[in-house]
Design an enzyme around this catalytic site. Structure first.
Site, short mmCIF file in Angstrom:
data_model
loop_
_atom_site.label_atom_id
_atom_site.label_comp_id
_atom_site.label_asym_id
_atom_site.label_seq_id
_atom_site.Cartn_x
_atom_site.Cartn_y
_atom_site.Cartn_z
CB SER A 1 42.43 48.34 41.88
OG SER A 1 42.02 47.04 42.16
CB SER B 1 37.40 35.38 27.80
OG SER B 1 36.82 34.21 28.02
CE1 TYR C 1 37.73 33.24 36.20
CE2 TYR C 1 39.00 31.33 34.95
CZ TYR C 1 38.76 32.63 34.98
OH TYR C 1 39.62 33.70 34.63
CE LYS D 1 37.01 35.15 33.32
NZ LYS D 1 36.87 36.47 32.88
N1 LIG Z 1 45.28 35.79 36.29
C1 LIG Z 1 45.23 34.81 35.59
O1 LIG Z 1 45.98 33.84 35.49
C2 LIG Z 1 44.09 35.01 34.53
C3 LIG Z 1 43.94 33.98 33.64
C4 LIG Z 1 42.90 34.17 32.77
C5 LIG Z 1 41.86 35.18 32.82
N2 LIG Z 1 42.18 36.14 33.89
C6 LIG Z 1 41.09 37.28 34.09
O2 LIG Z 1 41.75 38.30 33.80
C7 LIG Z 1 40.90 39.57 34.55
C8 LIG Z 1 41.88 40.11 35.43
O3 LIG Z 1 42.15 39.37 36.36
P1 LIG Z 1 43.51 39.59 36.95
O4 LIG Z 1 44.22 38.46 36.76
O5 LIG Z 1 44.37 40.82 36.86
O6 LIG Z 1 43.08 39.57 38.90
P2 LIG Z 1 43.39 40.75 39.96
O7 LIG Z 1 44.68 40.91 39.96
O8 LIG Z 1 42.79 39.88 40.86
O9 LIG Z 1 42.62 41.93 39.55
C9 LIG Z 1 41.03 41.71 39.34
C10 LIG Z 1 40.38 42.99 39.37
O10 LIG Z 1 39.02 42.99 39.10
C11 LIG Z 1 38.43 43.87 39.83
N3 LIG Z 1 37.28 43.25 40.49
C12 LIG Z 1 37.15 42.06 41.14
N4 LIG Z 1 35.64 41.78 41.54
C13 LIG Z 1 35.18 43.08 41.00
C14 LIG Z 1 33.57 43.55 41.16
N5 LIG Z 1 32.82 42.75 41.48
N6 LIG Z 1 33.24 44.72 40.34
C15 LIG Z 1 34.41 45.57 40.02
N7 LIG Z 1 35.72 45.10 40.13
C16 LIG Z 1 36.03 43.85 40.60
C17 LIG Z 1 39.59 44.04 41.13
O11 LIG Z 1 39.19 45.30 41.74
P3 LIG Z 1 38.93 45.76 43.32
O12 LIG Z 1 38.93 44.32 44.24
O13 LIG Z 1 39.80 46.60 43.58
O14 LIG Z 1 37.48 46.25 43.29
C18 LIG Z 1 40.66 43.88 40.58
O15 LIG Z 1 41.23 45.36 39.93
C19 LIG Z 1 39.76 38.56 35.31
O16 LIG Z 1 38.80 38.69 34.27
C20 LIG Z 1 40.19 36.96 34.95
O17 LIG Z 1 39.33 36.39 34.96
C21 LIG Z 1 43.12 35.91 34.67
#
Ligand SMILES: NC(=O)c1ccc[n+]([C@@H]2O[C@H](COP(=O)([O-])OP(=O)(O)OC[C@H]3O[C@@H](n4cnc5c(N)ncnc54)[C@H](OP(=O)(O)O)[C@@H]3O)[C@@H](O)[C@H]2O)c1
Length: 274
Positions: free
Chosen positions: A13, A137, A151, A155
């Site tokens: 989403s 990750s 966090y 990971k």
């Molecule tokens: N952004 C960064 O800087 C970064 C860096 C390193 C790694 N990551 C990793 O990348 C991945 C995606 O993150 P993003 O940056 O794209 O963040 P985001 O924009 O906040 O998206 C997170 C997604 O995870 C879903 N979500 C959260 N908790 C959930 C649950 N309990 N069950 C099902 N869905 C859930 C949310 O969907 P709903 O809220 O609609 O359910 C949303 O679609 C994560 O694993 C994060 O740790 C991100």
């Protein structure tokens, strides 16, 4: 009947998951994206070809919700070819301020959620004798970041589980890889929670300074394209690597961590974040 591949991607989403789903749809994949906030079958987004994104309801923290989501896909499709475990969030706070309950809250989506999804999809992938699992990750799963201990720990644990899973399912024709994004501009920053004790803490000032640096880096970071490209590289590879670190500077950082003394790495991380 089309033989387009079926992809199940959690957390589609927003951010990385949404961008990945969009790219896969444009390339003709049948994408089942998930969110806690949609009603299954609410939306179907299709391109002019065979690709589509169908959003389905899923909370990776609920065994029942995971089962329902996977059952739904398998009622509509003959296979699940690719599972992308992307859903996740961040909880920040010093180690001392973090209760075991809050630690568990962090491990729920980032680690146990992935475990639940793998356990739900693997029987079908074994039956198919093929499949690909990509776990999202983080560079924080390779380098620990202050005030992000849980966090990072979730990971690091995901890294360990993914490496193991890869070895265990290889003989069933199933491939497993992961991607480690660095700071990426997504909804992640806005969704980050602080532990309860953070507002009234001896760590308050350094915690806030550290968090501000992190949030600025994330919001000034690149869009999810780099991460999507890494995911596509894995999908298009006959023999996917164990991991792809998204972005040259993060690759360099992880390489330096491997060759430099731990004390020096701690010094540099401390300089940036404390
Ligand atoms: N952004 C960064 O800087 C970064 C860096 C390193 C790694 N990551 C990793 O990348 C991945 C995606 O993150 P993003 O940056 O794209 O963040 P985001 O924009 O906040 O998206 C997170 C997604 O995870 C879903 N979500 C959260 N908790 C959930 C649950 N309990 N069950 C099902 N869905 C859930 C949310 O969907 P709903 O809220 O609609 O359910 C949303 O679609 C994560 O694993 C994060 O740790 C991100």
């Amino acid at each position: 009947m089309s033989n387009a591949k079926v992809v199940l991607i959690t957390g589609a989403s927003s951010g990385i998951g949404q961008a990945t789903a969009q790219t896969l749809m444009e390339k003709g994949y049948k994408v089942y994206g998930t969110s806690r906030k949609v009603k299954t079958e609410d939306t179907i987004k299709a391109n002019s070809g065979i690709g589509f994104i169908k959003m389905i309801q899923l909370d990776v923290c609920s065994e029942e919700s995971v089962k329902n989501a996977v059952d739904y896909v398998l009622k509509n499709e003959p296979s699940i070819d690719i599972l992308i475990n992307n859903a996740g969030n961040g909880i920040a706070g010093s180690v001392e301020d973090t209760s075991p309950e809050e630690a568990l809250m962090q491990f729920e989506p980032n680690f146990f959620g992935v475990l639940r999804m793998c356990r739900a999809v693997l029987p079908k992938m074994r039956e198919q004798k093929q499949g690909l699992i990509i776990n999202i990750s983080s560079v924080a799963g390779l380098i620990s970041v202050p005030y992000q201990s849980m966090y990072s720990a979730s990971k690091y644990a995901l890294e360990a589980m993914t490496e193991t899973l890869r070895l265990e399912v290889k003989n069933f024709g199933i491939k497993v890889s992961m991607v480690e994004p660095g700071d990426t501009k997504t909804g992640f920053t806005g969704q980050r929670q602080y532990v309860k004790q953070a507002s009234d803490s001896v760590y308050h000032d350094t915690f806030m300074k550290s968090i501000k640096t992190m949030e600025k880096d994330e919001q000034n970071g690149p869009p999810p394209t780099l991460v999507v490209n890494a995911i596509m590289k894995i999908i298009n590879s006959k023999n996917p690597p164990v991991r792809i670190i998204a972005g040259f500077s993060y690759k360099a950082l992880v390489f330096l961590k491997r060759i430099l003394p731990a004390r020096f790495v701690q010094f540099v991380v401390g300089k940036i974040y404390t």
